[in-house]
Design a protein around this motif. Structure first.
Motif, PDB file in Angstrom:
ATOM      1  N   ASN A  22      -4.688   8.683  -9.352  1.00  0.00           N
ATOM      2  CA  ASN A  22      -5.862   8.276 -10.141  1.00  0.00           C
ATOM      3  C   ASN A  22      -6.490   6.978  -9.657  1.00  0.00           C
ATOM      4  N   ILE A  23      -6.449   6.756  -8.368  1.00  0.00           N
ATOM      5  CA  ILE A  23      -7.109   5.586  -7.787  1.00  0.00           C
ATOM      6  C   ILE A  23      -8.577   5.932  -7.584  1.00  0.00           C
ATOM      7  N   GLY A  24      -9.444   4.991  -7.854  1.00  0.00           N
ATOM      8  CA  GLY A  24     -10.880   5.220  -7.828  1.00  0.00           C
ATOM      9  C   GLY A  24     -11.453   5.441  -6.441  1.00  0.00           C
ATOM     10  N   MET A  25     -12.608   6.070  -6.417  1.00  0.00           N
ATOM     11  CA  MET A  25     -13.291   6.416  -5.178  1.00  0.00           C
ATOM     12  C   MET A  25     -13.548   5.192  -4.309  1.00  0.00           C
ATOM     13  N   THR A  26     -13.994   4.095  -4.884  1.00  0.00           N
ATOM     14  CA  THR A  26     -14.322   2.901  -4.102  1.00  0.00           C
ATOM     15  C   THR A  26     -13.110   2.395  -3.341  1.00  0.00           C
ATOM     16  N   GLU A  27     -11.970   2.359  -4.009  1.00  0.00           N
ATOM     17  CA  GLU A  27     -10.751   1.883  -3.359  1.00  0.00           C
ATOM     18  C   GLU A  27     -10.284   2.866  -2.272  1.00  0.00           C
ATOM     19  N   ILE A  28     -10.417   4.161  -2.550  1.00  0.00           N
ATOM     20  CA  ILE A  28     -10.034   5.175  -1.557  1.00  0.00           C
ATOM     21  C   ILE A  28     -10.905   5.030  -0.309  1.00  0.00           C
ATOM     22  N   LEU A  29     -12.195   4.884  -0.505  1.00  0.00           N
ATOM     23  CA  LEU A  29     -13.115   4.739   0.631  1.00  0.00           C
ATOM     24  C   LEU A  29     -12.769   3.507   1.456  1.00  0.00           C
ATOM     25  N   ALA A  30     -12.476   2.397   0.788  1.00  0.00           N
ATOM     26  CA  ALA A  30     -12.149   1.157   1.497  1.00  0.00           C
ATOM     27  C   ALA A  30     -10.817   1.256   2.222  1.00  0.00           C
ATOM     28  N   SER A  31      -9.859   1.958   1.638  1.00  0.00           N
ATOM     29  CA  SER A  31      -8.517   2.036   2.215  1.00  0.00           C
ATOM     30  C   SER A  31      -8.412   3.034   3.366  1.00  0.00           C
ATOM     31  N   THR A  32      -9.211   4.090   3.317  1.00  0.00           N
ATOM     32  CA  THR A  32      -9.061   5.163   4.302  1.00  0.00           C
ATOM     33  C   THR A  32     -10.150   5.184   5.363  1.00  0.00           C
ATOM     34  N   ASP A  33     -11.253   4.528   5.109  1.00  0.00           N
ATOM     35  CA  ASP A  33     -12.416   4.534   6.012  1.00  0.00           C
ATOM     36  C   ASP A  33     -13.002   5.939   6.151  1.00  0.00           C
ATOM     37  N   LEU A  34     -12.741   6.801   5.166  1.00  0.00           N
ATOM     38  CA  LEU A  34     -13.355   8.126   5.127  1.00  0.00           C
ATOM     39  C   LEU A  34     -14.714   8.016   4.453  1.00  0.00           C
TER      40      LEU A  34
END
Length: 54
Positions: A22-34
């Motif tokens: 349940n981690i938010g989209m913004t954090e996922i984008l920043a962490s994965t560079d996807l």
């Protein structure tokens, strides 16, 4: 950014794990560079697998 296949698969797996936590989209984008589209694709694939198992 161009990634090798293995790097992309690893980033997608990381995104799936983060979504499950349940981690938010913004954090996922920043962490994965996807891209947001790639993360949404991972989310849709996860939801489809859940539906298929019902």
């Amino acid at each position: 950014m161009k990634r090798r296949k293995g790097e992309h698969e690893e980033a997608m797996e990381t995104a799936k794990n983060m979504l499950e936590s349940n981690i938010g989209m913004t954090e996922i984008l920043a962490s994965t560079d996807l891209s947001e589209d790639e993360v949404k694709k991972a989310m849709n694939n996860m939801n489809k697998k859940i539906e298929d198992n019902r």
